[in-house]
Write an enzyme that holds these catalytic residues in place. Structure first.
Site, PDB file in Angstrom:
ATOM      1  N   SER B  40       0.837  -1.200   0.000  1.00  0.00           N
ATOM      2  CA  SER B  40       0.000   0.000   0.000  1.00  0.00           C
ATOM      3  C   SER B  40       0.871   1.248   0.000  1.00  0.00           C
ATOM      4  O   SER B  40       2.079   1.177   0.174  1.00  0.00           O
ATOM      5  CB  SER B  40      -0.902   0.031   1.224  1.00  0.00           C
ATOM      6  N   SER B  41       0.222   2.364  -0.168  1.00  0.00           N
ATOM      7  CA  SER B  41       0.958   3.615  -0.127  1.00  0.00           C
ATOM      8  C   SER B  41       0.163   4.649   0.632  1.00  0.00           C
ATOM      9  O   SER B  41      -1.028   4.506   0.853  1.00  0.00           O
ATOM     10  CB  SER B  41       1.239   4.118  -1.544  1.00  0.00           C
ATOM     11  N   GLY B  42       0.832   5.664   1.032  1.00  0.00           N
ATOM     12  CA  GLY B  42       0.166   6.760   1.736  1.00  0.00           C
ATOM     13  C   GLY B  42       0.987   8.019   1.565  1.00  0.00           C
ATOM     14  O   GLY B  42       1.903   8.056   0.747  1.00  0.00           O
ATOM     15  N   THR B  43       0.660   9.003   2.353  1.00  0.00           N
ATOM     16  CA  THR B  43       1.399  10.263   2.212  1.00  0.00           C
ATOM     17  C   THR B  43       2.860  10.086   2.601  1.00  0.00           C
ATOM     18  O   THR B  43       3.728  10.792   2.133  1.00  0.00           O
ATOM     19  CB  THR B  43       0.793  11.335   3.132  1.00  0.00           C
ATOM     20  N   TYR B  44       3.110   9.130   3.478  1.00  0.00           N
ATOM     21  CA  TYR B  44       4.457   8.945   4.022  1.00  0.00           C
ATOM     22  C   TYR B  44       5.390   8.246   3.038  1.00  0.00           C
ATOM     23  O   TYR B  44       6.586   8.402   3.071  1.00  0.00           O
ATOM     24  CB  TYR B  44       4.356   8.084   5.279  1.00  0.00           C
ATOM     25  N   VAL B  47       4.570   0.763   1.261  1.00  0.00           N
ATOM     26  CA  VAL B  47       4.823  -0.410   2.092  1.00  0.00           C
ATOM     27  C   VAL B  47       4.934  -1.643   1.198  1.00  0.00           C
ATOM     28  O   VAL B  47       4.122  -1.838   0.291  1.00  0.00           O
ATOM     29  CB  VAL B  47       3.711  -0.613   3.138  1.00  0.00           C
ATOM     30  N   LYS B  71       8.470  -0.519   5.257  1.00  0.00           N
ATOM     31  CA  LYS B  71       7.903   0.790   4.942  1.00  0.00           C
ATOM     32  C   LYS B  71       9.016   1.674   4.429  1.00  0.00           C
ATOM     33  O   LYS B  71       9.997   1.918   5.130  1.00  0.00           O
ATOM     34  CB  LYS B  71       7.294   1.370   6.212  1.00  0.00           C
ATOM     35  N   ASP B 173      -3.679   8.745  15.638  1.00  0.00           N
ATOM     36  CA  ASP B 173      -4.209   8.417  14.309  1.00  0.00           C
ATOM     37  C   ASP B 173      -4.804   7.014  14.286  1.00  0.00           C
ATOM     38  O   ASP B 173      -4.571   6.251  13.347  1.00  0.00           O
ATOM     39  CB  ASP B 173      -3.114   8.561  13.248  1.00  0.00           C
TER      40      ASP B 173
END
Lengths: 468, 430
Positions: B40-44, B47, B71, B173
């Site tokens: 997955s991906s996110g703002t950070y 992964v 990560k 969070d």
């Protein structure tokens, strides 16, 4: 974590023995003319961090964290194969983030360039490119093994003690009125992480301030690597009790009737005393008294029931011999530091928040059991510390009766230890290391990459080996 | 002495010897792990699922290395060139906190690798997460999560949170996508990227991060503009997560009002209304501090609502102790909100069915959500990896754990920035 020191990376991985600290300097020893210079460098670098930290307007705790990072980094690396000024800047940059008060990287670079190019350092080569600092940050965090949470003695100090007349438990953080040196700034409540967690000592403001400053000073040595922070805090309290004149007088009057077990003041019993032969019941917890006297001053303190300082120290449930050892090491630091000459370029010296002055002025005081007793031990520790005590220290300390004699700043070989001098020492070490590296790769047998160590050609090597 | 070349190098690059020594000793991510695929991906950043190549990690069978989630923080770029620009505050935070903690119900950090201007955090792998469970029940099974599972997941979540809170860490969070579950049914709280130590802060909590907690899980005191907040914000989020597990959809699914151009935090009108619709409009009797909240006057202008939590629970929790439990987690006054320790003692957990150490213990195989899908990274520059292997756990159910990556983004709040237009949808599968 924050409360549980015993589960922390600090406790588990970063309290090391003296042999490790010594081993970390092995390579530097090969390239330094006099092993003692390394001890002066330890003071010098801490002052550098402090100066840069002040310029960056970092809080005292952030500066302390940066200094611990620096010491940990040099547990694994040598001064002679690194650029300590770049490391210092990286330590400040990471510490600011680790303590949740981040700074833009370009501010760190420009301030570091400014501070280190000052006359006393004369470093003109600090890279202006922020990516150099960012790259150093990577290596630094890696060498720190990502352990970025540091415990400091300040917190223990504020959980053990409170300012005379303040509300118990306020801890200084609540009133938002922060003094010079940030006494108590940002200290939250929180339990002690050892012992019963009970009892607090009410200290005269000056004594508390002094303990705080002594803690500031300990970062100029390797103490933060060698001992857990709460023990350093207790040693600082112990020294403050003795060095702070009103408090010392109070304790002396309390303990005078022949209580020889009071180690701190044991030899003071010859002094005249007005204390009761049967002392009034002393209070272990000063809770009631402080509430009763909200506007206490130095004078009406005399009318209180006296606090049982010695009893308080005893109740802490830590090894007092160990505290005494740490205290002696702090004193030996002052002894060394006294021979190091650093003029502050501005009035806001990095030494503003130091207790060094009180230590030095106390030395001249006659009738102080502390002065003679501790100076002797200072040399003792110093010897065991690095085996590098020069003879004139022993000499001056040996003549304990002439306590007023100031320490000589100039060594017997005529060398004056100043920042300019130490920068030269550092550059020379680095050059020596490079010469060896170049020679080794030039000889074509560079492939092995180590083991035998460089062939140092200067006089140091012989001296070091002879000493070791 | 030094020749001219060395001498000038010493001047310009005194760290050269150090770097050479360090780089020679460095073991690369590639040499230690085989990257199996993209998670997955996110703002950070992104992964990946990876397998250890280390022998010590093979767990005795001599073959399969242990599985990890790696990560990789998004490297900073100046134009197209990756450059050192300094480690982000959130990475420093996550690394520093993770190095200090160790608990059964918190994801364990195995190591951090700093390499080639990138940061890789290697975590123990977890096969599932709360969001995936919710999707499995709502989309595939079309049934409620059984009470025993509901309780076990909540209990373990609270147990991990209690640990964080006793070590003075606020998670800040908590949401279904951040709460993982291993294949053996152990809950693991993940993603400490927003977490913070509250012990002796040098900066007020508000100073660093103006907005914390994804909007649907954000506590009322935050929505009311409180500058000071505490552990209770995490407990509110636990209530939201529990409600979402019970109803299979977010209980307070408001629209986030975005920051204005001056980065002022706007009044979160819609989110507050969503909360009031279920819990009623708070008054000074149940929350004395409310009149001092910065957004109090804005709140007064909203319509007035009655509390309907009892009705809400009737069809979803179906237990009086369960209703009481949720009611206490949803206390408006942070002072009255149920803290973790008391929450773990609540009668709901004493009633049958009791929580189990393996949250999936009572489930049949088909009721357990499918394994995490991995895909080929569509941003190949991020991490070189072999061709995606045929997926061994042929979950095959259409839309099952689907679009976990895109869901992560969906609830990823505060985000923006990272997701480039298009492309990312590839992470979805069917």
């Amino acid at each position: 974590m924050a409360t549980d020191f015993w589960a922390s990376s600090h406790h588990k991985r970063w309290v090391v023995d003296r042999a490790s600290v010594k081993r970390a300097r092995a390579e530097d020893l090969l390239y330094v003319d006099d092993p003692e210079y390394l001890d002066f460098l330890a003071i010098f670098f801490a002052n550098c961090i402090s100066r840069l930290g002040k310029k960056l307007q970092l809080r005292q705790r952030v500066i302390a964290t940066a200094t611990v990072f620096f010491r940990r980094f040099y547990l694994k690396n040598s001064y002679c194969e690194t650029d300590p000024f770049l490391v210092i800047a990286a330590c400040c940059y990471v510490a600011a983030k680790a303590e949740e008060s981040p700074l833009p990287i370009k501010n760190v670079v420009s301030d570091a360039r400014f501070v280190f190019s000052q006359e006393m350092y004369g470093i003109k080569t600090f890279p202006s490119d922020t990516s150099k600092l960012a790259e150093m940050e990577f290596y630094l965090v890696d060498d720190l093994e990502c352990d970025l949470t540091i415990f400091h003695p300040y917190r223990t100090l504020m959980t053990l003690c409170y300012k005379e007349g303040s509300n118990v438990g306020a801890g200084g953080g609540a009133d938002g009125n922060i003094e010079a040196g940030e006494l108590g700034a940002g200290i939250d409540d929180g339990q002690r992480y050892w012992g019963t967690g009970e009892g607090r000592l009410e200290l005269h403001e000056g004594a508390l301030q002094m303990a705080w400053f002594i803690i500031n000073d300990t970062y100029r040595s390797d103490l933060c690597l060698l001992y857990p922070p709460h023990l350093i805090a207790i040693a600082a309290i112990y020294l403050a009790l003795v060095l702070h004149t009103p408090t010392r007088t109070l304790i002396q009057s309390q303990t005078a009737p022949g209580s020889s077990s009071a180690s701190a003041t044991g030899s003071a019993c010859s002094g005249p005393t007005t204390a009761n032969p049967t002392p009034a019941p002393v209070r272990r917890s000063s809770r009631q008294a402080s509430n009763a006297s909200s506007s206490s001053s130095k004078k009406n303190q005399q009318h209180h029931q006296p606090q049982d300082f010695v009893g308080f120290m005893a109740s802490l449930n830590v090894s007092m011999p160990l505290i005494a050892t740490i205290a002696q090491e702090i004193i030996s630091l002052y002894t060394l530091w006294d021979r190091y000459k650093e003029d502050s370029p501005t009035s806001t010296s990095s030494l503003d928040s130091s207790a060094k002055g009180s230590f030095t002025s106390n030395q001249g005081r006659h009738n102080s059991p502390f002065t003679t007793g501790t100076k002797r031990s200072a040399t003792g520790t110093n010897t065991s510390r690095s085996g590098s005590v020069t003879t004139n220290v022993s000499a001056s300390a040996g003549t304990g009766s002439h306590a007023g004699t100031p320490m000589d700043i100039v060594r017997e070989d005529g060398v004056e230890i100043t920042p300019v001098f130490l920068v030269k020492v550092l550059l020379k070490m680095r050059e020596g290391k490079w010469t060896d590296l170049a020679a080794r790769s030039g000889l074509g047998e560079g492939g092995d990459g180590g083991g035998n160590g460089p062939r140092a050609v200067n006089k140091i090597l012989g001296r070091t080996q002879a000493a070791g | 002495m030094l020749d001219e070349w060395s001498s000038s190098l010493l001047q310009t690059d005194p760290m050269r010897a150090y770097r050479m020594k360090r780089d020679a000793a460095h073991r690369t991510v590639q040499s230690k792990y085989t990257i199996l695929g993209f998670i997955s991906s996110g703002t950070y950043g992104r992964v990946y699922k990876a397998q250890s190549r280390d022998d010590v990690d093979t767990g005795g069978d001599g073959k399969a290395g242990k599985i990890h989630a790696i990560k990789k923080f998004k490297p900073d770029k100046e134009g197209d060139v990756v450059a050192y620009t300094g480690i982000s505050q959130s990475a420093i935070r996550e690394i520093a906190l993770n190095r200090e903690i160790s608990h059964e119900n918190v994801v364990a950090l195995k190591e951090v690798i700093l390499e080639d201007k990138s940061i890789y955090m290697v975590f123990d792998y977890a096969e599932h997460d709360f969001l995936q469970v919710i999707h499995h029940y709502s989309q595939t099974l079309r049934a409620q999560i059984p009470p025993a599972v509901l309780k076990s997941l909540t209990y373990q979540l609270l147990n991990g949170l209690l640990y964080l809170h006793t070590t003075h860490i606020l998670h800040r969070d908590l949401k279904p996508a951040n709460i993982l579950i291993t294949s053996s049914g152990t809950v693991k709280i993940g993603d400490l990227g927003l977490a913070r130590l509250t012990h002796s802060p040098l900066q007020p909590l508000f100073a660093g991060d103006k907005v914390v907690v994804t909007i649907w899980y954000r506590a009322p005191e935050l929505l009311m503009g409180a500058k000071h907040y505490n552990k209770a914000i995490d407990c509110w989020a636990v209530g939201c997560v529990l409600a979402e597990l019970a109803s299979l959809r977010p209980i307070f699914k408001g629209e986030e009002a975005k920051l204005d151009s001056k980065k002022n935090v706007p009044f979160q009108r819609d989110q507050l209304i969503k909360i009031f619709e279920v819990l009623g409009t708070p008054d000074e009797r149940e929350w004395p501090g409310i009149k001092d909240m910065p957004e109090y006057n804005n709140m007064k202008r909203l319509d007035h609502f009655q509390n309907h939590l009892q009705e809400w629970c009737n069809s979803r929790i179906r237990s009086s102790s369960g209703f009481d439990f949720l009611r206490q987690l949803f206390a408006y006054d942070p002072e009255n909100r149920l803290p973790c320790r008391e929450a773990l003692q609540h009668k709901w957990f004493q009633d049958e069915p009791k929580p189990t150490a393996n949250a999936f213990q009572t489930l049949a195989a088909h009721q357990i959500p499918p394994h995490r899908r991995i895909t080929q990274d569509d941003a190949p520059s991020m991490m070189p990896m072999p061709q995606v292997q045929p997926h061994p756990q042929g979950s095959g159910k259409p839309g099952s754990s689907a679009s976990f990556a895109s869901m992560t983004q969906l609830s990823g709040g505060g985000g923006g920035g990272y997701q480039t237009s298009g492309g990312r949808k590839k992470a979805r599968m069917g």
